[in-house]
Write an enzyme that holds these catalytic residues in place. Structure first.
Site, PDB file in Angstrom:
ATOM      1  N   GLU A 122       0.882  -1.068  -0.018  1.00  0.00           N
ATOM      2  CA  GLU A 122       0.073  -0.073   0.026  1.00  0.00           C
ATOM      3  C   GLU A 122       0.994   1.259   0.023  1.00  0.00           C
ATOM      4  O   GLU A 122       1.693   1.271   0.831  1.00  0.00           O
ATOM      5  CB  GLU A 122      -0.944   0.013   1.178  1.00  0.00           C
ATOM      6  CG  GLU A 122      -1.970   1.153   1.156  1.00  0.00           C
ATOM      7  CD  GLU A 122      -3.168   1.007   2.347  1.00  0.00           C
ATOM      8  OE1 GLU A 122      -3.924   1.776   2.065  1.00  0.00           O
ATOM      9  OE2 GLU A 122      -2.526   0.745   3.430  1.00  0.00           O
ATOM     10  N   GLY A 254       2.596   1.053  11.241  1.00  0.00           N
ATOM     11  CA  GLY A 254       2.358   0.243  12.258  1.00  0.00           C
ATOM     12  C   GLY A 254       1.864  -1.211  12.094  1.00  0.00           C
ATOM     13  O   GLY A 254       2.074  -2.094  12.668  1.00  0.00           O
ATOM     14  N   ALA A 255       0.776  -1.133  11.044  1.00  0.00           N
ATOM     15  CA  ALA A 255       0.418  -2.622  10.459  1.00  0.00           C
ATOM     16  C   ALA A 255      -0.324  -2.508   9.196  1.00  0.00           C
ATOM     17  O   ALA A 255      -0.337  -1.288   8.609  1.00  0.00           O
ATOM     18  CB  ALA A 255      -0.632  -2.998  11.480  1.00  0.00           C
ATOM     19  N   MET A 256      -0.465  -3.461   8.394  1.00  0.00           N
ATOM     20  CA  MET A 256      -0.979  -3.471   7.160  1.00  0.00           C
ATOM     21  C   MET A 256      -1.874  -4.469   7.186  1.00  0.00           C
ATOM     22  O   MET A 256      -1.765  -5.729   7.394  1.00  0.00           O
ATOM     23  CB  MET A 256       0.124  -3.560   6.177  1.00  0.00           C
ATOM     24  CG  MET A 256      -0.238  -3.759   4.655  1.00  0.00           C
ATOM     25  SD  MET A 256      -1.298  -2.241   4.113  1.00  0.00           S
ATOM     26  CE  MET A 256      -2.362  -3.009   2.934  1.00  0.00           C
ATOM     27  N   GLU A 257      -3.038  -4.238   6.444  1.00  0.00           N
ATOM     28  CA  GLU A 257      -4.332  -5.121   6.593  1.00  0.00           C
ATOM     29  C   GLU A 257      -4.219  -6.071   5.278  1.00  0.00           C
ATOM     30  O   GLU A 257      -5.502  -6.684   4.960  1.00  0.00           O
ATOM     31  CB  GLU A 257      -5.470  -4.306   6.376  1.00  0.00           C
ATOM     32  CG  GLU A 257      -5.817  -3.542   5.100  1.00  0.00           C
ATOM     33  CD  GLU A 257      -5.193  -2.041   5.123  1.00  0.00           C
ATOM     34  OE1 GLU A 257      -5.775  -1.189   4.281  1.00  0.00           O
ATOM     35  OE2 GLU A 257      -4.344  -1.737   5.888  1.00  0.00           O
ATOM     36  N   HIS A 290      -8.399  -2.527  14.508  1.00  0.00           N
ATOM     37  CA  HIS A 290      -8.233  -1.591  13.365  1.00  0.00           C
ATOM     38  C   HIS A 290      -8.016  -2.437  12.241  1.00  0.00           C
ATOM     39  O   HIS A 290      -8.825  -2.351  10.947  1.00  0.00           O
ATOM     40  CB  HIS A 290      -7.214  -0.691  13.523  1.00  0.00           C
ATOM     41  CG  HIS A 290      -6.951   0.367  12.114  1.00  0.00           C
ATOM     42  ND1 HIS A 290      -7.226   1.685  12.486  1.00  0.00           N
ATOM     43  CD2 HIS A 290      -6.518   0.331  11.177  1.00  0.00           C
ATOM     44  CE1 HIS A 290      -6.925   2.261  11.398  1.00  0.00           C
ATOM     45  NE2 HIS A 290      -6.429   1.360  10.415  1.00  0.00           N
ATOM     46  N   GLU A 291      -7.034  -3.337  12.012  1.00  0.00           N
ATOM     47  CA  GLU A 291      -6.792  -4.163  10.745  1.00  0.00           C
ATOM     48  C   GLU A 291      -7.640  -5.115  10.354  1.00  0.00           C
ATOM     49  O   GLU A 291      -7.984  -5.548   9.273  1.00  0.00           O
ATOM     50  CB  GLU A 291      -5.172  -4.818  11.058  1.00  0.00           C
ATOM     51  CG  GLU A 291      -4.151  -3.896  11.446  1.00  0.00           C
ATOM     52  CD  GLU A 291      -4.129  -2.751  10.263  1.00  0.00           C
ATOM     53  OE1 GLU A 291      -4.210  -3.012   8.952  1.00  0.00           O
ATOM     54  OE2 GLU A 291      -3.695  -1.597  10.674  1.00  0.00           O
ATOM     55  N   HIS A 294     -10.541  -3.565   8.771  1.00  0.00           N
ATOM     56  CA  HIS A 294     -10.399  -3.334   7.147  1.00  0.00           C
ATOM     57  C   HIS A 294     -10.529  -4.658   6.341  1.00  0.00           C
ATOM     58  O   HIS A 294     -10.819  -4.470   5.090  1.00  0.00           O
ATOM     59  CB  HIS A 294      -8.728  -3.024   7.168  1.00  0.00           C
ATOM     60  CG  HIS A 294      -8.301  -1.810   7.135  1.00  0.00           C
ATOM     61  ND1 HIS A 294      -8.927  -0.854   6.500  1.00  0.00           N
ATOM     62  CD2 HIS A 294      -7.327  -1.415   7.851  1.00  0.00           C
ATOM     63  CE1 HIS A 294      -8.206   0.299   6.618  1.00  0.00           C
ATOM     64  NE2 HIS A 294      -7.317   0.100   7.550  1.00  0.00           N
ATOM     65  N   GLU A 313      -9.700   3.896   5.792  1.00  0.00           N
ATOM     66  CA  GLU A 313      -8.993   4.334   7.176  1.00  0.00           C
ATOM     67  C   GLU A 313      -9.927   4.799   8.110  1.00  0.00           C
ATOM     68  O   GLU A 313      -9.673   4.508   9.563  1.00  0.00           O
ATOM     69  CB  GLU A 313      -7.917   5.031   6.964  1.00  0.00           C
ATOM     70  CG  GLU A 313      -6.879   4.472   6.084  1.00  0.00           C
ATOM     71  CD  GLU A 313      -6.199   3.130   6.465  1.00  0.00           C
ATOM     72  OE1 GLU A 313      -6.261   2.937   7.351  1.00  0.00           O
ATOM     73  OE2 GLU A 313      -5.465   2.645   5.571  1.00  0.00           O
TER      74      GLU A 313
END
Length: 827
Positions: A122, A254-257, A290-291, A294, A313
């Site tokens: 992303e 921080g993180a990725m979905e 959060h992830e 997503h 987001e």
């Protein structure tokens, strides 16, 4: 000529972790509505050797050209072809060290440095790993195969389908086909992973490095809960047979979905008892939620263009807090949402240099330090506002309709508003158009005239503006009667002026009840503000309202329409304050003002702040207590740090005793570790620096390393500050180089040394990951430029003539510098 539509990618990669290279073959099936003679794909930093197209039962060669500046591969077909087209591209690339595309991440195993290879695509970096149509609306299914070395494990979005031993000792791992999805969600990795499945829901699986399994169970359990909440709330089953939570040592975000293969920084997934703080543990839950949100918002339903990225987001941000609140209601999550999301969003959006939530679409990065607070924080806050306006029931029904209607497809903002309007019957489209498609937010000014409130709205900015904007504002008003009764009103402000009738016996009124609206309020009525102050003191007002009153007043100080003395005097109403949200907000505002103001004003700030902070710390105790409130544990660490930096002898003495114990090999509570390390550095010498260095070199825990790196930015001694600055460039891993620098920008002793360090070493600093470089600029410029504004402005005027690197963040930071100068000079 219209481009054909991608239907299916078949990707075969051979990664070489010894030489950090990979060879690839990508077969792409497309559907063309009419005859097509050439096809354009996106590529970046991969070398294409061969392009072919299938004709009948064989592939035939195609001519092709590469335009690196456009990041394009143009393939010329031998004849114009309609219908189904199958391309085959052979290529190679580097497993880079840039934390983007297909990159390498270093870790230590059995005393040796080793590497894994992972992806981060992303927004537009899938093109670094395979030729593709790298746009969110260009969805397709993916069949992925990896040839990997013996002893390693491969992960991708879907489960493993087959594993085939090869003659050279490698293993060919083929994965099941993915659902239809965007290129930026594709994931594959090769490394020495160890898997742990959740005992209650085997779909939820963690992938960690060897030896880390015992630190994953808390996160794994919450991942299962977040998945269950999401399936129930959205009424759509999670569509994949697995959901991996993957810890990555080197990670810029921080993180990725990634669908079915969510990646995290280690400190945002691994929980270490006795090391991870209360706030750190809560942050892990928020990021996991959060992830997982997503997987529906972004993965199942994808924005049709990057301008609609907020649909991903903002919802993930909102539900990231909502899911945690569902399972942990005692944590005061929505108060923390106001503090960590709405507050920063209001501060960011109060600049001229801001953007609408619907940002212009484009091929390249749109999430950066400039836009993230708008897309994530403001977007999430606007969702909270709209939920309050239409009600929980209709909000949920509208979201379910939206997700089911556009599943496996793409959507726009208007698609969402239509769904919410259809179920609620309220003018959601008109309202949200004003909030999503234009930048900024309103300042609502109010004064009383007999039994009426006269309200006006105009755009709020810290610097003067002549904007002719208006919003459809859902006002919530609470009226306090002379008999002690209260009455709540909801009014839709649909013009620049509004008159509202109130009860004649009203003695005070508060606009934006519980701070559900995304706007600021100015009371042009001193008598009412004084009355509200009394309601603050006796805690008749909610903690959210107590926070909002002082936060809006501080914003007026920054805009030079109120004085610092006004703010400090109003804080006398908070002498007995005991709630987390207003205290955390006051602490941040006072310390931010201290960094900006001259010495006379600093003395006034110290006088108010140290007395207030020490009183709170005396009440809650400097030492953490078993069973205390979540927010008390979080607040204490913040207040100890701020109090010590503002000269509190009590805070410094407490930390000194704690640090002595720490250096003697004893343990101290993780909830005060961060502040103890920072204050120890503030009062420390070279021995403290060496201790921090040794601890950093030996630590295997990312949460601890982040605390230590933050402490490196807290020294008072000039020589040690300069030593820490050199340490950043030479010793700190790329993923964390920004951490000590951001800490220095919040250290009044280090601020004067930041500008010369930045300009002297800019060639090296520019090599940081783009988002991390932006964090450096955003931290340094607004404070380090206070004593040299003309020099800083001239520097960046010349800088932006040569490059557009971080241009948005540079402009934002320069405006923040002007705001700070305005605040300092308005006294």
């Amino acid at each position: 000529m219209p481009q054909p539509i991608p239907v299916r990618y078949t990707i075969h990669l051979q990664p070489d972790l010894s030489n950090f290279r990979f060879e690839g073959r990508c077969e792409l099936a497309l559907a063309a509505a009419g005859p097509v003679s050439e096809i354009t794909l996106n590529i970046l930093q991969i070398a294409v050797w061969r392009c072919r197209v299938r004709r009948a039962d064989a592939f035939v060669e195609c001519l092709f050209t590469v335009a690196p500046e456009k990041e394009e591969l143009r393939i010329f077909l031998p004849v114009a072809m309609p219908g189904k087209i199958v391309l085959q591209v052979e290529y190679c690339g580097l497993i880079n060290d840039k934390m983007a595309g297909f990159y390498r991440s270093r870790y230590s195993y059995r005393g040796r440095s080793r590497y894994m290879a992972v992806t981060q695509f992303e927004e537009s970096d899938a093109r670094r790993a395979f030729p593709c149509m790298d746009h969110p609306a260009a969805k397709a299914v993916f069949d992925i195969t990896l040839d990997i070395e013996a002893g390693l494990t491969a992960i991708s979005n879907a489960p493993v389908k087959t594993q085939q031993p090869l003659e050279d000792g490698k293993t060919r791992v083929t994965f099941e086909q993915t659902p239809k999805m965007s290129t930026y969600l594709v994931f594959f990795a090769v490394g020495k992973f160890v898997f742990t499945r959740d005992a209650k829901d085997p779909r939820v699986r963690a992938a960690t490095l060897p030896g880390m399994k015992k630190f994953i169970r808390r996160s794994l359990g919450f991942g299962r809960k977040a998945l269950a909440f999401s399936e129930s709330y959205y009424q759509i089953d999670y569509p994949l047979p697995k959901m991996d939570l993957i810890a990555i040592p080197d990670f810029a975000f921080g993180a990725m979905e990634n669908w079915g293969a969510i990646t995290f920084r280690e400190n945002l997934l691994l929980y270490y008892p006795g090391v991870t703080s209360t706030s750190g543990g809560q942050r892990i839950f928020e990021v996991i939620a959060h992830e997982i949100a997503h997987q529906w918002f972004g993965n199942l339903v994808t924005p049709s263009d990057w301008k609609y990225l907020w649909l991903n987001e903002s919802f993930a941000t909102y539900f990231g807090f909502g899911v945690v609140d569902h399972y942990c209601p005692q944590w005061e999550i929505w108060s923390q949402f106001l503090y960590s999301q709405t507050g920063p969003a209001l501060a960011r959006d109060g600049l001229h240099e801001t953007v609408a939530i619907e940002i212009p679409g484009g091929e390249h990065v749109v999430i950066n330090i400039s836009t993230a607070p708008i897309i994530y924080d403001k977007g999430g806050s606007i969702l909270r506002q709209i939920q309050g306006y239409i009600g929980d029931k209709d909000f949920k029904k509208g979201l379910r309709h939206y997700l089911k209607t556009f599943a496996y497809g793409s959507a726009t903002s208007r698609d969402l508003w239509q769904s919410l309007e259809n179920v609620s019957g309220k003018p959601v489209r008109t309202m949200m158009k004003s909030w999503v498609e234009q930048p900024g937010f309103p300042l609502v000014e109010v004064r009383r005239q007999a039994d009426r409130l006269l309200l006006t709205q105009k755009r709020f900015t810290y610097l003067p503006n002549d904007a002719d904007q208006k919003w459809l504002v859902p006002l919530t008003i609470i009226l306090f009667g002379g008999n002690g009764e209260t009455r709540r009103m909801t009014v839709l402000m649909d013009a620049t002026e509004k008159t509202v009738a109130i009860d004649g016996d009203t003695v005070a009124y508060k606009i934006n009840d519980r701070q559900t609206g995304f706007y600021r309020v100015r009371y042009d009525d001193a008598q009412n503000l004084a009355a509200l102050g009394k309601l603050v003191r006796d805690k008749t007002l909610s903690p959210q309202d107590r926070w909002g009153l002082q936060n809006d007043l501080y914003a007026l100080v920054k805009s030079a329409t109120a004085s610092l003395d006004d703010y400090l005097q109003f804080l006398c109403h908070y002498d007995a304050e005991d709630a987390y949200l207003p205290l955390a907000g006051i602490a941040d505002n006072l310390f931010a003002a201290y960094l900006v103001m001259g010495e006379t004003q600093r003395r006034a700030i110290r006088s108010v702040a140290t007395g207030m902070f020490e009183a709170v710390l005396d009440k809650i105790g400097y030492d953490p207590l078993r069973g205390e409130k979540q927010t008390t544990a979080i607040l204490r660490d913040q207040l100890i740090r701020h109090a010590a930096f503002l000269g509190s002898g009590a805070a410094v003495e407490f930390v000194r005793s704690q640090f002595v114990a720490l250096t003697d090999g004893k343990t101290i509570h993780p909830d005060i570790m961060k502040s103890v390390l920072q204050v120890a550095a503030l009062t420390g010498d070279n021995n403290v620096f060496d201790w921090l260095d040794q601890r950093l070199q030996s630590s295997q825990v990312e949460h601890e390393r982040m605390n230590l790196l933050t402490a490196l930015g807290a020294f008072k001694d000039e020589g040690l500050i300069k030593k820490a600055q050199q340490y950043v460039l030479g010793q700190v891993p790329a993923r964390n180089k920004f951490v000590p620098v951001v800490s220095m920008a919040a250290n009044p002793h280090a601020v004067p040394l930041l500008w010369s360090w930045y300009t002297t070493h800019i060639d090296k600093i520019e090599q940081f990951h783009p988002m991390l470089y932006e964090r450096i600029i955003a931290a340094i410029v607004p404070v380090a430029g206070l004593d040299r504004p003309d020099e800083v402005q001239a520097f960046f005027d010349d800088y932006l003539k040569k490059t557009d690197t971080a241009a948005d963040v540079v402009k934002m930071s320069l405006e923040r510098l002007k705001i700070n100068l305005q605040m300092r000079n308005s006294i």
